[in-house]
Design an enzyme around this catalytic site. Structure first.
Site, short mmCIF file in Angstrom:
data_model
loop_
_atom_site.label_atom_id
_atom_site.label_comp_id
_atom_site.label_asym_id
_atom_site.label_seq_id
_atom_site.Cartn_x
_atom_site.Cartn_y
_atom_site.Cartn_z
N GLY A 59 20.65 58.29 -33.14
CA GLY A 59 21.27 59.20 -34.10
C GLY A 59 22.73 58.87 -34.35
CG HIS A 74 21.78 53.75 -37.10
ND1 HIS A 74 23.01 54.36 -37.00
CD2 HIS A 74 21.43 53.42 -35.85
CE1 HIS A 74 23.38 54.40 -35.73
NE2 HIS A 74 22.45 53.83 -35.00
CD GLN A 82 19.65 53.81 -24.38
OE1 GLN A 82 18.46 53.89 -24.67
NE2 GLN A 82 20.52 53.18 -25.17
CD GLN A 105 19.05 48.07 -27.86
OE1 GLN A 105 19.52 48.87 -27.08
NE2 GLN A 105 19.03 48.28 -29.16
CB VAL A 128 25.65 46.92 -41.42
CG1 VAL A 128 26.47 47.51 -42.56
CG2 VAL A 128 24.24 46.59 -41.88
P1 AMP Z 1 21.76 53.00 -31.55
O1 AMP Z 1 21.62 54.28 -32.30
O2 AMP Z 1 23.17 52.59 -31.31
O3 AMP Z 1 20.87 52.94 -30.34
O4 AMP Z 1 21.20 51.88 -32.53
C1 AMP Z 1 19.89 51.96 -33.05
C2 AMP Z 1 19.54 50.65 -33.70
O5 AMP Z 1 20.46 50.37 -34.76
C3 AMP Z 1 19.66 49.46 -32.72
O6 AMP Z 1 18.57 48.57 -32.96
C4 AMP Z 1 20.97 48.85 -33.10
O7 AMP Z 1 21.04 47.47 -32.81
C5 AMP Z 1 21.00 49.10 -34.59
N1 AMP Z 1 22.37 49.03 -35.08
C6 AMP Z 1 23.45 49.71 -34.60
N2 AMP Z 1 24.57 49.35 -35.25
C7 AMP Z 1 24.20 48.43 -36.17
C8 AMP Z 1 24.91 47.66 -37.14
N3 AMP Z 1 26.22 47.77 -37.31
N4 AMP Z 1 24.20 46.79 -37.90
C9 AMP Z 1 22.87 46.65 -37.74
N5 AMP Z 1 22.14 47.35 -36.84
C10 AMP Z 1 22.79 48.23 -36.06
#
Ligand code: AMP
Length: 285
Positions: A32, A38, A62, A155, A178
């Site tokens: 979230g 995302h 985690q 990850q 991004v």
């Molecule tokens: P998180 O909510 O931080 O656990 O991220 C959820 C998913 O979004 C994970 O697969 C992250 O690698 C991806 N994600 C987070 N930040 C970015 C970003 N800046 N660009 C691309 N994917 C992202």
């Protein structure tokens, strides 16, 4: 509006209905506090899947003791709005009790060579928590494809390994990072930075760009030299403290000394209240 579902039974029922209607299923697992990073995953899933599920779950397993589990932002209403704009069909936002009921006692442990280095060194148990929750989400949602960001490079490797090792059959799609206009990788944790820290945070991207120049333009193959240059860039920001800077093999994540072929520059830096990570895939001579 996407439907917001909080129970495992509920999301299974909705996904079964989508499947019965002939749709394939894409899952975007998140914690979230959604941002454009995302949303890029949701858009990618939207292109490829008839039913797009976004999971929103701040996974306690985690987070280590003393980490930011309690203060992690949880703006659910805004997240639902963003999922709607990106075209998601279902949002699965379970409680911690739904995912880890009383008596829960089974975890997925990625092997040390992948999980105990880089982010795993400073965050012991982190990837055990990640693998466990991702396996649970894959079992609950049974997606054809699951979408992850390259932003969390280690990850993505750990999860791809688990999906292969446990014969899960889900397609793992890793999408490009991004970035903000100045190059800072988008992250929910960027919200922890004050305006000055936010400006300084671009040093991670600058260090990666310098590694790109060193490796791809100047054809430097000595990893120590490249890492030293990256560290010098971070060290120019007095408030920044390097957790790690490495250049690793893209699959095994083994740190490299002599660079050739595809390599990944990875780094983690503490800045004010935040720990920021970033990476870049590079082509050495
Ligand atoms: P998180 O909510 O931080 O656990 O991220 C959820 C998913 O979004 C994970 O697969 C992250 O690698 C991806 N994600 C987070 N930040 C970015 C970003 N800046 N660009 C691309 N994917 C992202």
């Amino acid at each position: 509006m996407p439907q917001l579902v909080t129970t495992i039974a509920g999301i299974r029922e909705k996904i079964a209905a989508a499947r019965a209607a002939g749709k394939n299923v894409g899952l975007v697992p998140t914690m979230g506090a959604l941002h454009e990073g995302h949303i890029s995953l949701v858009r990618e899933a939207r292109k490829e899947c008839g039913c797009v599920v976004v999971s929103i779950f701040v996974n306690p397993a985690q987070f280590g003791a003393g980490e930011d589990f309690d203060k992690y932002p949880r703006p659910l209403e805004k997240d639902v709005q963003l999922c709607d704009e990106a075209g998601a069909d279902l949002i699965f936002a379970p409680s911690a009790g739904e995912m880890y009921p009383e008596g829960f006692a089974t975890f997925v442990e990625p092997d040390k060579p992948l999980a105990a280095k880089l982010c795993g060194a400073g965050r012991p148990g982190h990837f055990r928590g990640v693998d466990t929750v991702v396996l649970k989400l894959l079992n609950i949602c049974t997606p054809d494809a699951a979408y992850f960001g390259q932003k969390d490079y280690q990850q993505s490797v750990v999860i791809r390994r688990m999906v292969a090792d446990l014969n899960l059959g889900t397609q793992v799609v890793v999408c490009a990072t991004v970035r903000e206009k100045d190059g800072l990788a988008m992250s929910s944790r960027n919200a922890y930075l004050n305006p000055q820290e936010r400006t300084q945070a671009v040093c991670l991207y600058e260090a990666l760009l310098d590694a790109k120049t060193a490796i791809e333009t100047e054809k430097i193959t000595d990893a120590a030299l490249v890492k030293k240059r990256m560290a010098d860039i971070i060290d120019k920001v007095p408030a920044a403290r390097i957790d790690y800077i490495e250049i690793v093999d893209p699959e095994s994540l083994a740190p490299l000394e002599e660079l050739s072929g595809k390599v990944v520059a990875v780094l983690a830096v503490f800045l004010g209240p935040a720990r920021l990570i970033d990476n870049m895939i590079l082509n050495a001579p």
